[in-house]
Design an enzyme around this catalytic site. Structure first.
Site, mmCIF file in Angstrom:
data_model
loop_
_atom_site.group_PDB
_atom_site.id
_atom_site.type_symbol
_atom_site.label_atom_id
_atom_site.label_comp_id
_atom_site.label_asym_id
_atom_site.label_seq_id
_atom_site.Cartn_x
_atom_site.Cartn_y
_atom_site.Cartn_z
ATOM 1 N N ASP A 156 1.323 -1.024 0.253
ATOM 2 C CA ASP A 156 -0.100 -0.074 -0.047
ATOM 3 C C ASP A 156 0.698 1.961 0.118
ATOM 4 O O ASP A 156 2.014 1.155 0.398
ATOM 5 C CB ASP A 156 -0.753 -0.190 1.150
ATOM 6 C CG ASP A 156 -1.420 1.295 0.903
ATOM 7 O OD1 ASP A 156 -2.264 1.778 -0.355
ATOM 8 O OD2 ASP A 156 -1.569 2.206 2.189
ATOM 9 N N ASP A 336 -7.730 5.166 5.714
ATOM 10 C CA ASP A 336 -6.858 5.299 4.870
ATOM 11 C C ASP A 336 -6.449 6.668 5.879
ATOM 12 O O ASP A 336 -5.863 7.103 5.172
ATOM 13 C CB ASP A 336 -6.972 5.323 3.461
ATOM 14 C CG ASP A 336 -5.476 5.857 2.785
ATOM 15 O OD1 ASP A 336 -4.754 4.997 3.770
ATOM 16 O OD2 ASP A 336 -5.627 6.115 2.025
HETATM 17 ZN ZN LIG Z 1 -3.489 3.028 -0.665
#
Ligand SMILES: [Zn+2]
Length: 456
Positions: A156, A336
């Site tokens: 990520d 996030d």
């Molecule tokens: Zn991401």
């Protein structure tokens, strides 16, 4: 005996299809009883928590958080990030491996585990990198990461571009029974884009980040999940096409899943043009701000707190994300949470880092757009924050079943409040939602039977 009795609350436990006003008894860090027997079984010295008029549910899980430790502790630490989680109603967070050094070996996993045990306010689950140093070139030691206790692998912040390498990663992940979480971004299509490619990027003179740059990798992941049988979870979906692809693939039985972040189903790219442009256009799609509401939050054009990756997209994309959440194509919600220092964000839009904080506003924004709009009931939304992420990551969490870890969130879905900087527990302040009137709030957060945060 260490015990806590929650009284009078509406207990919603989607994992056990339970939804009724009931007492909940916690003894020695575990759920001891739920229902009419709970009060009878409570020891005389049990602490009491009045939950009347509130919702009592399994502790919320955020599957997508950047805690920034080790290496970027000016932005956040495990202590401050988990304190923000507790304030937001989250009893478990899943941290991403793009720290420095990256979480690409067993030693770094052990280091984070040790720090989380010492300074974490809530449970911290750890993901490992797919590739060494998240560089996309060579696989990380996936087997030893699994033995060290990671719950998934992901690069990520980055995305493995080489399809053959991604295939191998999926084969290993399947062998070690790990889900693969992917940040879907095709580098050749996205290039140095900073905002959604569309009307506003053209109007504002920003380099475009096309929706196809996400959809291309979602499609790739579906093909590789089908080929290898490994489970691929597409993180922070922002584009309508990605949701559609996942919906179709799931119908065919391909092991894929999707995640959405509140900012993508509240805001649109019009926000980058400033508050006036946003409220007179797409802002009407935000619960509570439909009509001429006074005291609307104000911000200038090119405010870097509206810069994230993937970017805020069009109103049509926002609608598609919401549709996907409602029909189940998207089963998990994640913040996030991506803290950055003021000095990093206080630069021209082009130069600012991507990302915003989200742990303290995620629950409210989700309730506003999904529950207060009448699209989903509370049990369905709570499932997306509890039983769904627990199933995805195979966590023994997300349930109030007798014997389960006593992770519990007490929330008031109707509480109206304004998000203020001075109440932030995160070390960073890069949120676009300061000054917003929100509806829905955590009142108490209980981890392993201990109240780690409660409203004063
Ligand atoms: Zn991401």
């Amino acid at each position: 005996m260490n015990s806590l009795l929650l009284t009078g609350g509406r207990v919603i436990d989607p994992a056990n299809r339970f939804d009724a006003v009931a007492e909940l008894l916690i003894v020695q860090g575990r759920i001891a009883a739920l229902g009419p027997d709970a009060a009878k079984q409570a020891p005389a010295d049990a602490e009491k928590l009045d939950a009347k008029g509130r919702v009592v549910c399994p502790g919320l899980i955020d599957p997508h958080v950047h805690l920034r430790e080790p290496g970027q502790t000016a932005k956040e630490t495990i202590a401050t990030g988990t304190a923000a989680a507790a304030r937001g109603g989250f009893t478990s967070v899943v941290c991403m491996p793009n720290t420095s050094p990256a979480i690409d070996n067993a030693g770094t996993v052990a280091l984070i585990r040790e720090r989380a045990d010492r300074s974490g306010a809530v449970n911290v689950f750890i993901t490992g990198a797919i590739t060494k140093d998240i560089a996309g070139e060579e696989l990380a030691p996936i087997g030893s990461l699994k033995r060290a206790g990671v719950v998934a692998i992901t690069d990520d912040g980055h995305c493995v571009q080489n399809n053959e390498l991604m295939r191998r990663a999926l084969e290993y992940a399947r062998m070690f029974d790990l889900p693969v979480l992917d940040h879907c971004q095709d580098y050749s299509l996205v290039s140095d884009g900073v905002g959604h490619e569309g009307y506003w990027s053209a109007t504002l003179g920003l380099r475009g980040w096309p929706a196809a740059g996400e959809e291309m990798i979602v499609a790739r992941n579906i093909q590789l999940a089908e080929l290898t049988g490994a489970h691929v979870h597409c993180q922070h979906l922002s584009a309508a096409g990605g949701v559609r692809l996942i919906r179709e693939a799931k119908k065919r039985g391909v092991p894929v899943s999707g995640e959405a972040c509140p900012h993508h189903f509240v805001l649109t790219d019009a926000a980058i043009a400033g508050s006036e442009k946003f409220w007179s256009n797409d802002g009407k799609g935000v619960f509570g701000y439909k009509n001429g509401v006074a005291n609307k939050p104000v911000w200038p054009a090119y405010d870097t707190n509206f810069k994230m990756n993937p970017p805020l997209r069009s109103a049509r994309d926002r609608e598609a994300i919401i549709e996907g959440i409602v029909d189940g194509a998207v089963e998990v919600l994640g913040s996030d949470h991506a803290p950055h220092c003021d000095y990093e964000k206080e630069v021209e839009f082009d130069y600012a880092p991507f990302g915003i904080t989200g742990l303290e506003t995620g629950l409210a924004l989700s309730l506003m757009q999904l529950y207060h709009t009448g699209l989903l009931g509370l049990p369905d939304i709570i499932a997306k924050f509890t039983v769904a992420p627990a199933a995805l990551l195979r966590l023994a969490k997300g349930t109030l079943g007798v014997g389960a870890d006593a992770d519990v969130t007490v929330l008031d879905p109707d509480r109206e409040w304004v998000f203020r900087k001075k109440e932030t527990a995160s070390k960073s302040f890069n949120s676009p939602f300061y000054g917003w009137r929100l509806k829905g709030k955590a009142c108490a957060t209980i981890v392993n039977g201990k109240v780690v945060w409660r409203e004063q």
